[in-house]
Design an enzyme around this catalytic site. Sequence first.
Site, PDB file in Angstrom:
ATOM      1  N   SER A 136      37.295  38.152  45.509  1.00 50.46           N
ATOM      2  CA  SER A 136      37.479  38.364  44.242  1.00 50.46           C
ATOM      3  C   SER A 136      37.508  39.878  43.710  1.00 50.46           C
ATOM      4  O   SER A 136      36.646  40.484  43.750  1.00 50.46           O
ATOM      5  CB  SER A 136      36.613  37.679  43.297  1.00 50.46           C
ATOM      6  N   LYS A 162      42.098  37.319  45.109  1.00 46.01           N
ATOM      7  CA  LYS A 162      42.374  37.035  43.703  1.00 46.01           C
ATOM      8  C   LYS A 162      42.046  37.977  42.790  1.00 46.01           C
ATOM      9  O   LYS A 162      41.177  38.767  42.991  1.00 46.01           O
ATOM     10  CB  LYS A 162      40.926  36.046  43.431  1.00 46.01           C
ATOM     11  N   LEU A 163      42.957  38.211  42.034  1.00 51.23           N
ATOM     12  CA  LEU A 163      42.734  39.587  40.882  1.00 51.23           C
ATOM     13  C   LEU A 163      42.335  38.998  39.597  1.00 51.23           C
ATOM     14  O   LEU A 163      42.719  37.985  39.064  1.00 51.23           O
ATOM     15  CB  LEU A 163      44.270  39.913  40.747  1.00 51.23           C
ATOM     16  N   LYS A 164      41.141  39.661  39.202  1.00 51.79           N
ATOM     17  CA  LYS A 164      40.898  39.362  37.687  1.00 51.79           C
ATOM     18  C   LYS A 164      41.950  40.090  36.779  1.00 51.79           C
ATOM     19  O   LYS A 164      42.598  40.912  36.909  1.00 51.79           O
ATOM     20  CB  LYS A 164      39.481  40.011  37.538  1.00 51.79           C
ATOM     21  N   ASP A 189      42.509  35.094  37.849  1.00 46.41           N
ATOM     22  CA  ASP A 189      41.384  34.631  37.227  1.00 46.41           C
ATOM     23  C   ASP A 189      41.352  35.395  36.011  1.00 46.41           C
ATOM     24  O   ASP A 189      41.008  36.554  35.826  1.00 46.41           O
ATOM     25  CB  ASP A 189      40.272  34.868  37.977  1.00 46.41           C
ATOM     26  N   ASN A 191      39.290  34.293  33.007  1.00 42.61           N
ATOM     27  CA  ASN A 191      37.926  34.126  32.383  1.00 42.61           C
ATOM     28  C   ASN A 191      38.230  34.041  30.936  1.00 42.61           C
ATOM     29  O   ASN A 191      37.558  34.594  30.443  1.00 42.61           O
ATOM     30  CB  ASN A 191      37.025  35.318  32.949  1.00 42.61           C
ATOM     31  N   GLU A 214      43.343  30.604  37.296  1.00 41.37           N
ATOM     32  CA  GLU A 214      41.970  30.232  37.093  1.00 41.37           C
ATOM     33  C   GLU A 214      41.553  30.621  35.528  1.00 41.37           C
ATOM     34  O   GLU A 214      41.781  31.650  34.960  1.00 41.37           O
ATOM     35  CB  GLU A 214      41.003  31.007  38.132  1.00 41.37           C
ATOM     36  N   ASP A 239      37.407  26.661  35.935  1.00 40.22           N
ATOM     37  CA  ASP A 239      36.241  27.134  36.539  1.00 40.22           C
ATOM     38  C   ASP A 239      35.261  26.734  35.402  1.00 40.22           C
ATOM     39  O   ASP A 239      34.613  25.714  35.310  1.00 40.22           O
ATOM     40  CB  ASP A 239      36.379  28.630  36.829  1.00 40.22           C
ATOM     41  N   LYS A 263      31.359  25.617  41.148  1.00 36.72           N
ATOM     42  CA  LYS A 263      30.275  26.493  41.709  1.00 36.72           C
ATOM     43  C   LYS A 263      28.966  25.624  41.277  1.00 36.72           C
ATOM     44  O   LYS A 263      28.813  25.111  40.355  1.00 36.72           O
ATOM     45  CB  LYS A 263      30.468  27.383  40.348  1.00 36.72           C
ATOM     46  N   GLY A 291      32.151  31.641  43.206  1.00 36.14           N
ATOM     47  CA  GLY A 291      30.978  32.539  43.621  1.00 36.14           C
ATOM     48  C   GLY A 291      30.456  33.097  42.292  1.00 36.14           C
ATOM     49  O   GLY A 291      31.130  33.211  41.234  1.00 36.14           O
TER      50      GLY A 291
HETATM   51  O1  OSB Z   1      35.014  33.562  37.189  1.00 31.34           O
HETATM   52  O2  OSB Z   1      34.854  33.220  39.072  1.00 31.34           O
HETATM   53  C1  OSB Z   1      34.397  33.925  38.328  1.00 31.34           C
HETATM   54  C2  OSB Z   1      31.630  36.562  39.456  1.00 31.34           C
HETATM   55  C3  OSB Z   1      30.909  36.442  38.437  1.00 31.34           C
HETATM   56  C4  OSB Z   1      30.965  35.345  37.487  1.00 31.34           C
HETATM   57  C5  OSB Z   1      32.399  34.429  37.204  1.00 31.34           C
HETATM   58  C6  OSB Z   1      33.163  34.916  38.375  1.00 31.34           C
HETATM   59  C7  OSB Z   1      32.953  35.680  39.325  1.00 31.34           C
HETATM   60  C8  OSB Z   1      33.958  36.045  40.367  1.00 31.34           C
HETATM   61  C9  OSB Z   1      33.427  36.645  41.740  1.00 31.34           C
HETATM   62  O3  OSB Z   1      35.361  35.906  40.339  1.00 31.34           O
HETATM   63  C10 OSB Z   1      32.838  35.660  42.564  1.00 31.34           C
HETATM   64  C11 OSB Z   1      32.174  36.176  43.756  1.00 31.34           C
HETATM   65  O4  OSB Z   1      32.677  36.920  44.510  1.00 31.34           O
HETATM   66  O5  OSB Z   1      30.970  35.819  44.049  1.00 31.34           O
HETATM   67 MG    MG Z   2      36.193  32.344  37.752  1.00 28.80          MG
END
Ligand code: OSB
Ligand code: MG
Length: 368
Positions: A136, A162-164, A189, A191, A214, A239, A263, A291
């Site tokens: 990520s 995976k690009l935020k 992703d 969020n 995501e 997620d 998760k 994760g």
């Molecule tokens: O949205 O998947 C998520 C990390 C912290 C909180 C939410 C997310 C994430 C990650 C990183 O995307 C996942 C990892 O590398 O542990």
């Molecule tokens: Mg996520």
Amino acid sequence: MNIHSIELRTIQLPLVRPFRTSFGTQTSRELLLVKVTDAQGVEGWAEDVAMSEPLYSPEYVAGNLDLIKRFLIPTLFSRSELRAEDVSELLSPYLGAPMAKAALETAILDVQLRSEKISLASYLGATKSKVECGVSVGIAPTIDQLLEEVASYVDAGYRRIKLKIEPGWDVEPVRIVRETWPNIPLQVDANQAYSRSDGDHLAKLDPYNLLLIEQPLDEHDILGHAGLAKKVKTPICLDESIVSLRAAEDALALEATTIINIKPGRVGGYIESVRIHDLCVERKIPVWCGGMLETGIGRAANLALAALPGFTLPGDTSASARYFKEDVTNPFVMNDGYLEVPQGFGIGVEPHMDFLEEITTSKEIVTR
Ligand code: OSB
Ligand code: MG
């Protein structure tokens, strides 16, 4: 088993680089570790994946520490004999807090499995001995820095990027990463950073052959995701919204998601995670293991879960080096894009106590 004591320890571990998402920037990982010791002296460890602040989920470290001490431990101590399989029902009168409950259940399960000489992987039904790794990638200060970071992961052998994303950092970084690596499995992703009216904008990601988008919308907006799924060709993967087996059933019934990120902390533990996995296998829904910037303790358990047969997409279970200069366990090292699933009893790893003491910010032991 018979619990003798529960140790609650907060630690602070610097990240190798800042991790920026649409909800904030982390430069260091604060988290709560739980150690359960039974009457025979067998110890079990788990990681509460809540973050310092309630930005990804309503849970946060200081809140969970209070909740665990004030309500959850006294409830566990009200039973003289306990099995891990009973924990979630026993704690269910207290609402929410899946991450806190998952940590207690997992530490108890670790004791139980070590006593029974079984690995978590075989207890959960794992069929693989190694797991494909994705990574990520946070929102970068510049496109050049993004490309540099992605290049380092591709060179290291990661099998999926995976690009935020967030408004203002979406189509352009995706376009350039896709042009640079035409064949790398790629996903994004958000969020929860977008709204229902962003369908046309998110559809601009469709030409880039993404595996999934995501959690584009608010965690409670299941209908919004269902509407978006009709507008956007790229599959939607939830997620934050998937907080339980029941939430997964609802989201699938409403066609809000066609892929699920599991998760364990978010759904209340590994036992509930297996139920969601089984539902997805039955419905032919691909799943992958998310994760939470875990240390080796949480990572070990996530790898056991990700080794189940329904986890057909690479997860966010990256190598220790992606997060920390030094991990609290033996580091997880990636080999050819895979991490090995621990095969020892319980979660199969132990913390390095000297290093743990160095990074500990608080510690208390509650004895029955
Ligand atoms: O949205 O998947 C998520 C990390 C912290 C909180 C939410 C997310 C994430 C990650 C990183 O995307 C996942 C990892 O590398 O542990
Ligand atoms: Mg996520």
